[in-house]
Write a protein that holds these residues in place. Sequence first.
Motif, PDB file in Angstrom:
ATOM      1  N   GLY A 288     -41.493  18.246  15.845  1.00 56.15           N
ATOM      2  CA  GLY A 288     -41.941  16.997  15.585  1.00 56.15           C
ATOM      3  C   GLY A 288     -42.460  16.625  14.285  1.00 56.15           C
ATOM      4  O   GLY A 288     -42.588  17.584  13.420  1.00 56.15           O
ATOM      5  N   LEU A 289     -43.102  15.264  14.192  1.00 54.99           N
ATOM      6  CA  LEU A 289     -43.794  15.149  12.631  1.00 54.99           C
ATOM      7  C   LEU A 289     -45.020  15.791  12.577  1.00 54.99           C
ATOM      8  O   LEU A 289     -45.748  16.289  13.530  1.00 54.99           O
ATOM      9  N   CYS A 290     -45.226  16.085  11.240  1.00 60.33           N
ATOM     10  CA  CYS A 290     -46.685  16.916  11.049  1.00 60.33           C
ATOM     11  C   CYS A 290     -47.579  15.742  10.784  1.00 60.33           C
ATOM     12  O   CYS A 290     -47.627  14.719  10.197  1.00 60.33           O
ATOM     13  N   LYS A 291     -48.472  15.965  11.722  1.00 62.36           N
ATOM     14  CA  LYS A 291     -49.961  15.188  11.891  1.00 62.36           C
ATOM     15  C   LYS A 291     -50.999  15.747  11.340  1.00 62.36           C
ATOM     16  O   LYS A 291     -51.341  16.844  11.471  1.00 62.36           O
ATOM     17  N   GLY A 292     -51.889  15.174  10.418  1.00 62.38           N
ATOM     18  CA  GLY A 292     -53.112  15.511  10.032  1.00 62.38           C
ATOM     19  C   GLY A 292     -53.429  14.654   8.681  1.00 62.38           C
ATOM     20  O   GLY A 292     -52.742  13.638   8.376  1.00 62.38           O
ATOM     21  N   LYS A 293     -54.485  14.828   8.310  1.00 60.36           N
ATOM     22  CA  LYS A 293     -55.286  14.180   7.137  1.00 60.36           C
ATOM     23  C   LYS A 293     -54.547  14.587   5.875  1.00 60.36           C
ATOM     24  O   LYS A 293     -54.453  15.798   5.637  1.00 60.36           O
ATOM     25  N   CYS A 294     -54.204  13.759   5.083  1.00 67.87           N
ATOM     26  CA  CYS A 294     -53.793  13.958   3.581  1.00 67.87           C
ATOM     27  C   CYS A 294     -54.738  14.978   2.947  1.00 67.87           C
ATOM     28  O   CYS A 294     -56.154  14.752   2.969  1.00 67.87           O
ATOM     29  N   GLY A 295     -54.015  15.940   2.348  1.00 66.51           N
ATOM     30  CA  GLY A 295     -55.025  16.885   1.673  1.00 66.51           C
ATOM     31  C   GLY A 295     -55.344  18.027   2.475  1.00 66.51           C
ATOM     32  O   GLY A 295     -56.270  18.932   1.983  1.00 66.51           O
ATOM     33  N   GLN A 296     -55.172  17.954   3.726  1.00 69.92           N
ATOM     34  CA  GLN A 296     -55.457  18.936   4.793  1.00 69.92           C
ATOM     35  C   GLN A 296     -54.272  19.521   5.421  1.00 69.92           C
ATOM     36  O   GLN A 296     -53.365  18.797   5.424  1.00 69.92           O
ATOM     37  N   THR A 297     -54.402  20.779   5.875  1.00 68.33           N
ATOM     38  CA  THR A 297     -53.214  21.227   6.625  1.00 68.33           C
ATOM     39  C   THR A 297     -53.060  20.674   7.929  1.00 68.33           C
ATOM     40  O   THR A 297     -53.996  20.470   8.576  1.00 68.33           O
ATOM     41  N   GLY A 298     -52.006  20.330   8.242  1.00 67.31           N
ATOM     42  CA  GLY A 298     -51.730  19.566   9.471  1.00 67.31           C
ATOM     43  C   GLY A 298     -50.937  20.570  10.564  1.00 67.31           C
ATOM     44  O   GLY A 298     -50.663  21.465  10.368  1.00 67.31           O
ATOM     45  N   THR A 299     -50.601  19.966  11.888  1.00 67.73           N
ATOM     46  CA  THR A 299     -49.747  20.666  12.788  1.00 67.73           C
ATOM     47  C   THR A 299     -48.715  19.741  13.100  1.00 67.73           C
ATOM     48  O   THR A 299     -48.808  18.733  13.400  1.00 67.73           O
ATOM     49  N   LYS A 300     -47.514  20.520  13.705  1.00 68.59           N
ATOM     50  CA  LYS A 300     -46.531  19.869  14.344  1.00 68.59           C
ATOM     51  C   LYS A 300     -45.947  20.646  15.448  1.00 68.59           C
ATOM     52  O   LYS A 300     -46.239  21.819  15.709  1.00 68.59           O
ATOM     53  N   HIS A 301     -45.756  19.948  16.496  1.00 73.14           N
ATOM     54  CA  HIS A 301     -45.387  20.529  17.830  1.00 73.14           C
ATOM     55  C   HIS A 301     -43.820  20.515  18.361  1.00 73.14           C
ATOM     56  O   HIS A 301     -43.151  19.848  17.670  1.00 73.14           O
ATOM     57  N   ARG A 302     -43.387  21.349  19.114  1.00 74.15           N
ATOM     58  CA  ARG A 302     -42.087  21.240  19.768  1.00 74.15           C
ATOM     59  C   ARG A 302     -42.317  21.991  21.403  1.00 74.15           C
ATOM     60  O   ARG A 302     -43.259  22.576  21.549  1.00 74.15           O
ATOM     61  N   THR A 303     -41.425  21.415  22.214  1.00 71.16           N
ATOM     62  CA  THR A 303     -41.699  21.694  23.390  1.00 71.16           C
ATOM     63  C   THR A 303     -40.170  22.148  23.967  1.00 71.16           C
ATOM     64  O   THR A 303     -39.140  22.017  23.550  1.00 71.16           O
ATOM     65  N   ARG A 304     -40.251  22.675  25.453  1.00 73.48           N
ATOM     66  CA  ARG A 304     -39.201  23.175  26.009  1.00 73.48           C
ATOM     67  C   ARG A 304     -39.599  22.856  27.563  1.00 73.48           C
ATOM     68  O   ARG A 304     -40.645  22.611  27.946  1.00 73.48           O
ATOM     69  N   TYR A 305     -38.417  22.965  28.540  1.00 74.51           N
ATOM     70  CA  TYR A 305     -38.817  22.640  29.872  1.00 74.51           C
ATOM     71  C   TYR A 305     -38.141  23.556  30.886  1.00 74.51           C
ATOM     72  O   TYR A 305     -37.254  24.648  30.246  1.00 74.51           O
ATOM     73  N   ILE A 306     -38.599  23.485  31.869  1.00 72.72           N
ATOM     74  CA  ILE A 306     -38.305  24.815  32.902  1.00 72.72           C
ATOM     75  C   ILE A 306     -36.788  24.341  33.636  1.00 72.72           C
ATOM     76  O   ILE A 306     -36.901  23.118  34.169  1.00 72.72           O
ATOM     77  N   SER A 307     -35.948  24.906  33.392  1.00 70.80           N
ATOM     78  CA  SER A 307     -34.754  24.790  34.085  1.00 70.80           C
ATOM     79  C   SER A 307     -34.402  25.555  35.542  1.00 70.80           C
ATOM     80  O   SER A 307     -33.741  25.159  36.138  1.00 70.80           O
ATOM     81  N   GLU A 325     -48.761  25.156  11.694  1.00 72.88           N
ATOM     82  CA  GLU A 325     -49.166  24.428  10.656  1.00 72.88           C
ATOM     83  C   GLU A 325     -48.304  23.883   9.685  1.00 72.88           C
ATOM     84  O   GLU A 325     -47.230  24.513   9.503  1.00 72.88           O
ATOM     85  N   CYS A 326     -48.481  22.743   9.029  1.00 74.64           N
ATOM     86  CA  CYS A 326     -47.691  22.050   8.098  1.00 74.64           C
ATOM     87  C   CYS A 326     -48.324  21.330   7.121  1.00 74.64           C
ATOM     88  O   CYS A 326     -49.485  20.960   7.330  1.00 74.64           O
ATOM     89  N   GLU A 327     -47.609  20.740   6.122  1.00 69.57           N
ATOM     90  CA  GLU A 327     -48.032  19.769   5.155  1.00 69.57           C
ATOM     91  C   GLU A 327     -48.046  18.225   5.925  1.00 69.57           C
ATOM     92  O   GLU A 327     -46.883  18.039   6.021  1.00 69.57           O
ATOM     93  N   PRO A 328     -49.165  17.549   6.207  1.00 68.59           N
ATOM     94  CA  PRO A 328     -48.757  16.247   6.841  1.00 68.59           C
ATOM     95  C   PRO A 328     -47.753  15.562   5.934  1.00 68.59           C
ATOM     96  O   PRO A 328     -47.291  15.372   4.787  1.00 68.59           O
ATOM     97  N   ASP A 329     -47.103  14.747   6.916  1.00 66.34           N
ATOM     98  CA  ASP A 329     -45.807  13.710   6.140  1.00 66.34           C
ATOM     99  C   ASP A 329     -46.335  12.490   5.660  1.00 66.34           C
ATOM    100  O   ASP A 329     -47.572  12.107   6.336  1.00 66.34           O
ATOM    101  N   ASN A 330     -45.667  11.733   5.030  1.00 71.08           N
ATOM    102  CA  ASN A 330     -45.995  10.415   4.503  1.00 71.08           C
ATOM    103  C   ASN A 330     -47.339  10.438   4.103  1.00 71.08           C
ATOM    104  O   ASN A 330     -48.095   9.351   4.264  1.00 71.08           O
ATOM    105  N   CYS A 331     -47.889  11.241   3.085  1.00 74.26           N
ATOM    106  CA  CYS A 331     -49.264  11.170   2.879  1.00 74.26           C
ATOM    107  C   CYS A 331     -49.118  10.249   1.519  1.00 74.26           C
ATOM    108  O   CYS A 331     -48.378  10.403   0.576  1.00 74.26           O
ATOM    109  N   VAL A 332     -50.123   9.500   1.400  1.00 71.04           N
ATOM    110  CA  VAL A 332     -50.248   8.612   0.448  1.00 71.04           C
ATOM    111  C   VAL A 332     -51.810   8.767  -0.385  1.00 71.04           C
ATOM    112  O   VAL A 332     -52.608   9.424   0.071  1.00 71.04           O
TER     113      VAL A 332
END
Length: 332
Positions: A288-307, A325-332
């Motif tokens: 998913g998108l990297c979420k977090g405050k600009c200038g700080q390390t952010g996080t992004k997630h992924r999921t799976r399901y039980i088949s 961990e990731c660099e936040p997206d769309n930082c201004v």
Amino acid sequence: MEKLMSVCKPSQVSWLALLAVLGCASALPVDVDPVCTAGGHAKYRLAFTGKWSQTAFPKQYPLFRPPAQWSPIIAVTHSSDYHIWRRNEYASTGVREFTEKGEAWTLMKEVESAGEKIQSVYGIFSAPAITSGTGQNSADFEVFARHSLLSFIVRIVPSPDWFVGVDSLNLCEGDQWKEQLSLDLYPWDAGTDSGFTFSSPNFATIPQDTVTEITSSFPSHPANSFYYPRLKHLPPIARVTVTKLKGNHIMSLPKDLSQSNLIPIGNEIESLTNTPLDCEVSTWSPWGLCKGKCGQTGTKHRTRYISLQPANDGVACPNLEDEKECEPDNCV
């Protein structure tokens, strides 16, 4: 689904009528098979025990529409010149109709024709359908030295074209009739339908394949209902016991085949296998998108399901969420 259900519960009148025409017809004499020199004839009881339980076969076990069950048994006494079905050979039209749809008319006509043309079939008999995966039934029959072999076929319901059965079980040894034989039964694929699961829609195999045994690793496809890669061998899905009768009496066909022919056979049904089924999960979703405050390390997630849920102490499901961990997206 209505078609499947009607197949699982054939008209008792139609079964009795057809057996009255075919079941007592004897073929003309042929040369005595040299492997059997027993005199006279012998009378036997075939006892079939289903072992298709949810604990032994937990993967995609059919619980409804229709639930796990067995078709009527179609059995033949014959000489070595005839086979109702055979490993690594193509199934006949009758076997195809029976294993795919539970329709036995063509198969019985094929047996009758073989008896008339090559005089290899002594008789045909049936035992009733079983409306659960772990039921029991039986049928009595007789054999002669020139027709000392027993073959039968039982459709696995529901299934694409799967069955259990025996090809050419010899009840004679030299000049003696065998007292009792017991065999574990495993699933076979008739080679006429390409479905992987019990409830697969009709998907014809073109060109037709030969009859092959289904194992814990073949077909080697995770979607296959019998695919258990942790097992070296599948547990038996059924068992047949053939016992020589002491007297000369053979039970007549009951008025109600669905009940009168059912018999208790010890505690075989209770001694069922618990097959471990490991959890199965899907592949990971995209990050998913990297979420977090600009200038700080952010996080992004992924999921799976039980088949496929685990069963019988199989391996538990792993985590269904992951982050990094990731660099936040769309930082201004």
